[in-house]
Design an enzyme around this catalytic site. Structure first.
Site, PDB file in Angstrom:
ATOM      1  N   ALA A 226       0.675  -0.712   0.687  1.00 38.53           N
ATOM      2  CA  ALA A 226      -0.324   0.033  -0.043  1.00 38.53           C
ATOM      3  C   ALA A 226       1.103   0.896  -0.534  1.00 38.53           C
ATOM      4  O   ALA A 226       1.105   1.686  -0.707  1.00 38.53           O
ATOM      5  CB  ALA A 226      -1.081   0.224   1.621  1.00 38.53           C
ATOM      6  N   GLU A 249       4.115  -9.968  -6.458  1.00 36.43           N
ATOM      7  CA  GLU A 249       3.545 -10.863  -5.576  1.00 36.43           C
ATOM      8  C   GLU A 249       1.388 -11.217  -5.849  1.00 36.43           C
ATOM      9  O   GLU A 249       0.852 -12.119  -6.018  1.00 36.43           O
ATOM     10  CB  GLU A 249       3.527 -10.967  -4.073  1.00 36.43           C
ATOM     11  CG  GLU A 249       2.841 -11.236  -3.483  1.00 36.43           C
ATOM     12  CD  GLU A 249       2.362 -11.197  -2.180  1.00 36.43           C
ATOM     13  OE1 GLU A 249       2.429 -11.276  -0.781  1.00 36.43           O
ATOM     14  OE2 GLU A 249       3.173  -9.793  -1.403  1.00 36.43           O
ATOM     15  N   ARG A 258      -6.291  -1.966  -5.856  1.00 36.66           N
ATOM     16  CA  ARG A 258      -5.813  -1.157  -4.796  1.00 36.66           C
ATOM     17  C   ARG A 258      -5.344   0.718  -5.273  1.00 36.66           C
ATOM     18  O   ARG A 258      -5.395   1.547  -4.431  1.00 36.66           O
ATOM     19  CB  ARG A 258      -4.976  -1.761  -4.888  1.00 36.66           C
ATOM     20  CG  ARG A 258      -5.027  -2.790  -4.080  1.00 36.66           C
ATOM     21  CD  ARG A 258      -3.842  -3.453  -2.964  1.00 36.66           C
ATOM     22  NE  ARG A 258      -3.287  -4.531  -1.975  1.00 36.66           N
ATOM     23  CZ  ARG A 258      -3.319  -4.370  -0.683  1.00 36.66           C
ATOM     24  NH1 ARG A 258      -1.321  -3.762  -0.629  1.00 36.66           N
ATOM     25  NH2 ARG A 258      -2.696  -5.258   0.346  1.00 36.66           N
ATOM     26  N   GLN A 371      11.118  -8.794   3.374  1.00 33.72           N
ATOM     27  CA  GLN A 371      10.112  -8.947   4.607  1.00 33.72           C
ATOM     28  C   GLN A 371      11.438  -8.811   5.439  1.00 33.72           C
ATOM     29  O   GLN A 371      11.991  -8.870   5.707  1.00 33.72           O
ATOM     30  CB  GLN A 371      10.370 -10.045   3.985  1.00 33.72           C
ATOM     31  CG  GLN A 371       8.780 -11.268   3.117  1.00 33.72           C
ATOM     32  CD  GLN A 371       7.622 -10.908   3.591  1.00 33.72           C
ATOM     33  OE1 GLN A 371       6.826  -9.974   4.702  1.00 33.72           O
ATOM     34  NE2 GLN A 371       6.724 -11.203   3.195  1.00 33.72           N
ATOM     35  N   ARG A 392      14.840 -10.070   6.820  1.00 40.99           N
ATOM     36  CA  ARG A 392      15.114 -11.352   6.282  1.00 40.99           C
ATOM     37  C   ARG A 392      15.857 -11.855   5.460  1.00 40.99           C
ATOM     38  O   ARG A 392      16.144 -11.520   4.717  1.00 40.99           O
ATOM     39  CB  ARG A 392      13.669 -11.838   6.220  1.00 40.99           C
ATOM     40  CG  ARG A 392      13.387 -13.234   5.942  1.00 40.99           C
ATOM     41  CD  ARG A 392      11.562 -13.354   5.954  1.00 40.99           C
ATOM     42  NE  ARG A 392      11.966 -15.268   5.528  1.00 40.99           N
ATOM     43  CZ  ARG A 392      10.781 -15.406   5.420  1.00 40.99           C
ATOM     44  NH1 ARG A 392       9.129 -14.082   5.254  1.00 40.99           N
ATOM     45  NH2 ARG A 392      10.248 -16.656   4.621  1.00 40.99           N
ATOM     46  N   GLU A 393      16.599 -13.104   5.884  1.00 47.10           N
ATOM     47  CA  GLU A 393      17.434 -13.742   5.181  1.00 47.10           C
ATOM     48  C   GLU A 393      18.814 -13.452   4.746  1.00 47.10           C
ATOM     49  O   GLU A 393      19.315 -14.324   3.964  1.00 47.10           O
ATOM     50  CB  GLU A 393      16.919 -14.598   3.853  1.00 47.10           C
ATOM     51  CG  GLU A 393      15.494 -14.996   3.951  1.00 47.10           C
ATOM     52  CD  GLU A 393      14.761 -15.339   2.398  1.00 47.10           C
ATOM     53  OE1 GLU A 393      14.065 -16.944   2.303  1.00 47.10           O
ATOM     54  OE2 GLU A 393      14.434 -14.874   2.335  1.00 47.10           O
ATOM     55  N   GLY A 395      21.826 -10.283   5.375  1.00 44.60           N
ATOM     56  CA  GLY A 395      22.473  -9.252   5.845  1.00 44.60           C
ATOM     57  C   GLY A 395      22.785  -8.214   4.897  1.00 44.60           C
ATOM     58  O   GLY A 395      22.809  -7.010   5.229  1.00 44.60           O
ATOM     59  N   LYS A 431      18.006   3.299   8.236  1.00 46.52           N
ATOM     60  CA  LYS A 431      19.117   3.972   7.816  1.00 46.52           C
ATOM     61  C   LYS A 431      18.744   4.972   7.278  1.00 46.52           C
ATOM     62  O   LYS A 431      18.548   4.626   5.497  1.00 46.52           O
ATOM     63  CB  LYS A 431      20.418   2.574   7.083  1.00 46.52           C
ATOM     64  CG  LYS A 431      20.785   2.774   6.735  1.00 46.52           C
ATOM     65  CD  LYS A 431      21.659   1.414   5.748  1.00 46.52           C
ATOM     66  CE  LYS A 431      23.098   1.878   4.932  1.00 46.52           C
ATOM     67  NZ  LYS A 431      24.090   0.363   4.418  1.00 46.52           N
TER      68      LYS A 431
END
Length: 489
Positions: A226, A249, A258, A371, A392-393, A395, A431
């Site tokens: 959104a 997605e 939307r 994510q 996620r997954e 660094g 950041k």
């Protein structure tokens, strides 16, 4: 027998023609380096072993480079010893050949001109090599066309760029450039980059800046898509800047619904068809969607798009459509290099690096959604506020990003029971390579799939009321498709 990666192609054997070369200039440069120490630094800075076509000359230059790295002076004796230790002395013709080169030199004052000639010949040979590789891949039926296009662009660009070195700049010229840029910014009333459409965010970022990779992260259903669509819509509709959205997605139709919901101010249930539209609401749709329909907003909903195909499409969009901003929803659904499939962390790292490289190469900002791990909601302290370690997954996402933004909704993660906090949201800039980090309070209107400023009216359309224009009212039960399709939207 496969050729070694560092071994240049035998262009003469492949093409039947003698490739561009200047052997006399190669000899003049090597001879000057043997007897004129003043020419060594400039030659080493501008040239590489690949700039010499003759294999013997290439070996001599490599021996000289090794001596420079070892802080040993260059002359006939030292170069001979280095070549002997590498087993190359007899191959280049022995000390006699070095002595001949030292006598066959041009004026040291002309070294800059000689270097220029060698670099030009190198670019020509590299372009021929790149063309041959492209030709060979083009005949291979197993090669993916999108990969072929991307590889072709990359090889040609590398052939040119590898031989173009930037000169060291003095601080005076840098300051003048910065001041010129600053003078230009004085005439700009809004953000210097692509505007987000939210003044509170643009005050911190000055818009999304060229070549930046911006990571927008949150847990599922918090509002990543959104917010990203709000940003894309604001840039395309309000600022008339071409924007591309790669949706891995959601389908294009889902994104369209939307956008219509956000633009019209009608509820999601009505746009989905669960609740019937009133007659005046059809007119409201027609009135509010004119600008959106004309906006330079492009959507690609290829599921699981490979990163190389994305690069190819992104380059084409920038070149043909003048795209100024790209949104990727979302990073973890992209496919990385085939050789890294199954090594998830390395695959995501490769995707992240490629996104940053693409942003830099195309000189546009890329906003990539990501994510967050479950740690973001399991943490007891900090009101559930996401942290950089929650990405996620891999660094490498944090390392490659110029900016990392989180969406934090305290009520959504169960950290607030106050009814007044139900729509409260925070845009957390965690950041910011070129600016400050801060939390920006906003409100999320779930029914309209829309983020608004904290002090902004939540529903400008509710204030308008029914449209009292009986002449334009469609018949009860009419659909949006019943409107005049010839109307200029």
């Amino acid at each position: 027998m496969p050729r070694k990666p560092q071994e240049p192609l035998n262009l003469e054997a492949l093409m039947g023609n003698k490739p561009p070369q200047a052997l006399d200039v190669e000899e003049a440069v090597l001879g000057a380096m043997l007897v004129e120490p003043a020419t060594i630094d400039e030659s080493m800075e501008e040239l590489s072993a690949g700039c010499f076509y003759d294999p013997r000359h290439r070996k001599i230059f490599e021996a000289m480079s090794a001596l420079v790295n070892e802080h040993v002076s260059i002359d006939i004796v030292t170069v001979s010893e280095k070549l002997r230790s590498r087993g190359d002395l007899e191959e280049i013709g022995g000390p006699v050949e070095l002595a001949r080169l030292s006598q066959n030199i041009g004026a040291a004052a002309h070294i800059e001109y000689y270097i220029k000639i060698l670099k030009q010949k190198t670019i020509q040979r590299d372009l021929i090599t790149a063309s041959y590789d492209i030709l060979k891949q083009s005949f291979d039926e197993s090669t993916n066309v999108d990969d072929l296009i991307d590889n072709a662009q990359t090889k040609v660009f590398a052939a040119i760029q590898n031989n173009v070195k930037r000169d060291v700049q003095d601080i005076g010229s840098i300051i003048n450039t910065v001041l010129d840029n600053l003078q230009e910014l004085q005439n700009i009333t809004g953000p210097s980059g692509v505007p987000s459409g939210y003044p509170s965010i643009d005050r911190v970022t000055q818009g999304w800046q060229k070549s930046d990779l911006i990571i927008l992260a949150a847990r599922p259903s918090v509002g990543k898509t959104a917010f990203a669509l709000n940003i894309a819509r604001n840039a395309a509709v309000d600022a008339n800047m071409p924007v591309a959205v790669f949706s891995l997605e959601m389908s294009a139709d889902q994104l369209g619904k939307r956008l219509i919901t956000t633009e019209s101010g009608l509820s999601r249930e009505k746009i989905k068809g669960g609740v019937k539209l009133e007659s005046f609401e059809w007119i409201q749709l027609e009135d509010t969607l004119k600008r959106l329909a004309k906006a330079p907003l492009y959507i690609d909903d290829t599921p699981g798009i490979p990163i190389m195909e994305f690069r190819t499409k992104a380059k084409r969009l920038v070149k043909q459509k003048g795209v100024r901003l790209i949104v990727v929803d979302y990073l973890q659904l992209m496919q990385g290099p085939v050789e890294l499939r199954g090594l998830r962390e390395q695959e995501v790292a490769a995707i992240s690096r490629t996104l940053k490289a693409t942003a830099k190469e195309l000189n546009i900002p890329i906003i990539a959604l990501s994510q967050l791990s479950r740690n973001a909601v399991q943490r007891t302290g900090g009101m559930g506020k996401p942290q950089l370690s929650d990405l996620r997954e891999s660094g490498s996402i944090e390392q490659d990003a110029d900016m990392v933004i989180f969406i934090h909704r305290p009520d959504f993660v169960g950290m607030s029971e106050n009814p007044e906090d139900k729509e409260k949201a925070y845009i957390v800039i965690a950041k910011h390579r070129n600016g400050e980090v801060c939390d920006i309070e906003m409100k999320y209107k779930a029914g309209q799939v829309k983020f608004v400023e904290a002090d902004q009216s939540l529903d400008i359309y509710a204030q308008r009321g029914p449209v009292a224009s009986a002449a334009n009212e469609p018949a009860p039960g009419a659909s949006y498709q019943d409107f005049d399709s010839s109307q200029d939207f």
